[in-house]
Design a protein around this motif. Structure first.
Motif, PDB file in Angstrom:
ATOM      1  N   LEU A  79      60.036  98.901  38.785  1.00 11.81           N
ATOM      2  CA  LEU A  79      58.312 100.233  38.992  1.00 11.81           C
ATOM      3  C   LEU A  79      57.544  99.434  38.107  1.00 11.81           C
ATOM      4  O   LEU A  79      56.392  99.373  38.362  1.00 11.81           O
ATOM      5  N   PRO A  80      58.184  99.272  36.214  1.00  7.88           N
ATOM      6  CA  PRO A  80      57.632  98.659  35.610  1.00  7.88           C
ATOM      7  C   PRO A  80      56.296  97.735  36.108  1.00  7.88           C
ATOM      8  O   PRO A  80      55.235  97.168  35.631  1.00  7.88           O
ATOM      9  N   MET A  81      56.761  97.207  36.469  1.00  4.97           N
ATOM     10  CA  MET A  81      55.720  95.527  36.641  1.00  4.97           C
ATOM     11  C   MET A  81      54.839  95.260  37.540  1.00  4.97           C
ATOM     12  O   MET A  81      54.280  95.417  37.658  1.00  4.97           O
ATOM     13  N   ALA A  83      53.169  98.583  37.856  1.00  3.04           N
ATOM     14  CA  ALA A  83      52.771  99.486  37.221  1.00  3.04           C
ATOM     15  C   ALA A  83      51.862  98.246  37.082  1.00  3.04           C
ATOM     16  O   ALA A  83      50.476  98.241  37.031  1.00  3.04           O
ATOM     17  N   ILE A  84      52.136  97.193  36.163  1.00  2.45           N
ATOM     18  CA  ILE A  84      51.201  96.968  34.883  1.00  2.45           C
ATOM     19  C   ILE A  84      50.280  95.397  36.034  1.00  2.45           C
ATOM     20  O   ILE A  84      49.069  95.789  35.869  1.00  2.45           O
ATOM     21  N   GLY A  85      50.985  95.335  37.054  1.00  7.64           N
ATOM     22  CA  GLY A  85      50.038  94.785  37.705  1.00  7.64           C
ATOM     23  C   GLY A  85      49.184  95.098  38.730  1.00  7.64           C
ATOM     24  O   GLY A  85      48.119  94.542  39.047  1.00  7.64           O
ATOM     25  N   MET A  86      49.492  96.356  38.604  1.00  6.35           N
ATOM     26  CA  MET A  86      48.263  97.527  40.056  1.00  6.35           C
ATOM     27  C   MET A  86      46.662  97.542  38.823  1.00  6.35           C
ATOM     28  O   MET A  86      46.572  97.776  38.681  1.00  6.35           O
ATOM     29  N   TYR A  87      48.102  97.659  37.463  1.00  7.32           N
ATOM     30  CA  TYR A  87      47.103  98.474  36.480  1.00  7.32           C
ATOM     31  C   TYR A  87      46.019  96.690  36.172  1.00  7.32           C
ATOM     32  O   TYR A  87      44.601  97.215  36.124  1.00  7.32           O
ATOM     33  N   MET A  88      46.647  95.807  36.384  1.00  7.79           N
ATOM     34  CA  MET A  88      45.559  94.605  35.891  1.00  7.79           C
ATOM     35  C   MET A  88      44.449  94.327  37.257  1.00  7.79           C
ATOM     36  O   MET A  88      43.577  93.624  36.481  1.00  7.79           O
ATOM     37  N   THR A  89      44.937  94.357  38.159  1.00  6.58           N
ATOM     38  CA  THR A  89      44.780  94.276  39.915  1.00  6.58           C
ATOM     39  C   THR A  89      42.914  94.850  39.367  1.00  6.58           C
ATOM     40  O   THR A  89      41.877  94.389  40.401  1.00  6.58           O
ATOM     41  N   GLY A  90      42.667  96.102  38.844  1.00  5.37           N
ATOM     42  CA  GLY A  90      41.576  96.624  38.445  1.00  5.37           C
ATOM     43  C   GLY A  90      41.037  97.777  39.674  1.00  5.37           C
ATOM     44  O   GLY A  90      42.103  97.520  40.916  1.00  5.37           O
ATOM     45  N   ASN A  91      40.335  98.037  39.359  1.00  4.56           N
ATOM     46  CA  ASN A  91      40.299  99.605  40.760  1.00  4.56           C
ATOM     47  C   ASN A  91      39.074  99.081  41.658  1.00  4.56           C
ATOM     48  O   ASN A  91      38.858  99.629  42.728  1.00  4.56           O
ATOM     49  N   SER A  92      38.457  97.765  41.476  1.00  7.65           N
ATOM     50  CA  SER A  92      37.519  97.043  43.140  1.00  7.65           C
ATOM     51  C   SER A  92      37.866  97.209  43.537  1.00  7.65           C
ATOM     52  O   SER A  92      39.337  96.404  43.768  1.00  7.65           O
ATOM     53  N   LEU A  93      37.841  97.287  45.561  1.00  6.69           N
ATOM     54  CA  LEU A  93      37.720  96.279  47.042  1.00  6.69           C
ATOM     55  C   LEU A  93      37.600  95.399  46.163  1.00  6.69           C
ATOM     56  O   LEU A  93      36.908  94.389  47.085  1.00  6.69           O
ATOM     57  N   GLN A  94      38.827  94.142  45.921  1.00  2.95           N
ATOM     58  CA  GLN A  94      38.604  92.541  46.206  1.00  2.95           C
ATOM     59  C   GLN A  94      40.586  92.243  46.948  1.00  2.95           C
ATOM     60  O   GLN A  94      41.171  92.999  47.227  1.00  2.95           O
ATOM     61  N   ILE A  95      40.376  91.111  47.882  1.00  7.62           N
ATOM     62  CA  ILE A  95      41.086  91.059  48.256  1.00  7.62           C
ATOM     63  C   ILE A  95      42.649  90.293  47.503  1.00  7.62           C
ATOM     64  O   ILE A  95      43.576  91.294  48.503  1.00  7.62           O
ATOM     65  N   PHE A  96      42.429  90.653  46.373  1.00 10.85           N
ATOM     66  CA  PHE A  96      43.552  90.255  45.022  1.00 10.85           C
ATOM     67  C   PHE A  96      44.670  91.694  45.394  1.00 10.85           C
ATOM     68  O   PHE A  96      45.656  92.323  45.490  1.00 10.85           O
TER      69      PHE A  96
END
Length: 184
Positions: A79-81, A83-96
């Motif tokens: 979960l911590p990893m 959560a960090i990955g989700m935070y780093m991807t941002g909130n915009s709609l991109q393929i990543f």
């Protein structure tokens, strides 16, 4: 006839296969606590290892329960990893970010559907009651991962959480006042 010439044996191989020199003139002293006699005795002991005693059924059940708890809590350790990955991807709609969210939903759902296969080799008749708590913890940890995915989807603005998201479903309203064009 051509004779084959053997290349010389490398020095490291000669040093490795030959016995240690007895005299240490000009060599470094042994480190504190080292004795060559103890090394020779331990190498002789390792050759004659006694066979290990087979564990009892009770000990095996205890080991299986410990392993089952490790498997059950593994999703919580990720979960911590995640959560960090989700935070780093941002909130915009991109393929990543969309692919990260897809994988975040896919893994826990698959794990919950395959719960019997995950714990099948660890479950016995004597530890069935204990495995229920393990399975419940496994499902709880995977539900936490799904909650993390829901948090990310909400952050991306894909969940209909505001009144304006539901306007298309409302019945067409009649306006309170009507404007009429009056010619004079």
């Amino acid at each position: 006839m051509a004779s084959t010439i053997q290349p010389p044996t490398p020095r490291w191989l000669v040093d490795l296969t030959s016995p240690a020199p007895k005299s240490k003139v000009g060599a470094l002293p042994d480190p504190p606590g080292f004795s060559a006699g103890a090394v020779a005795k331990s190498s002789n002991k390792s050759k004659a290892v006694a066979p290990r005693k087979k564990p009892s059924e009770e000990q095996m059940d205890t080991l299986k329960i410990k392993k089952a708890w490790e498997l059950a809590l593994a999703p919580a350790k990720q979960l911590p990893m995640n959560a960090i990955g989700m935070y780093m991807t941002g909130n915009s709609l991109q393929i990543f970010s969309i692919m990260m969210v897809f994988m975040l939903f896919k893994a826990p759902i698959q794990a919950i559907f395959n719960i019997q296969g995950t714990f099948q080799r660890l479950e016995t008749e004597t530890n069935k009651s204990q495995m229920l708590a393990v399975k419940a913890a496994f499902i709880g940890c995977n539900l936490l991962a799904l909650a993390l995915g829901m948090w990310k989807v909400n952050g991306m603005g894909l969940l209909p959480t505001t009144h304006s998201d539901w306007l298309a479903w409302e019945v067409a309203r009649e306006p309170i006042e009507r404007a009429y064009f009056v010619s004079s």
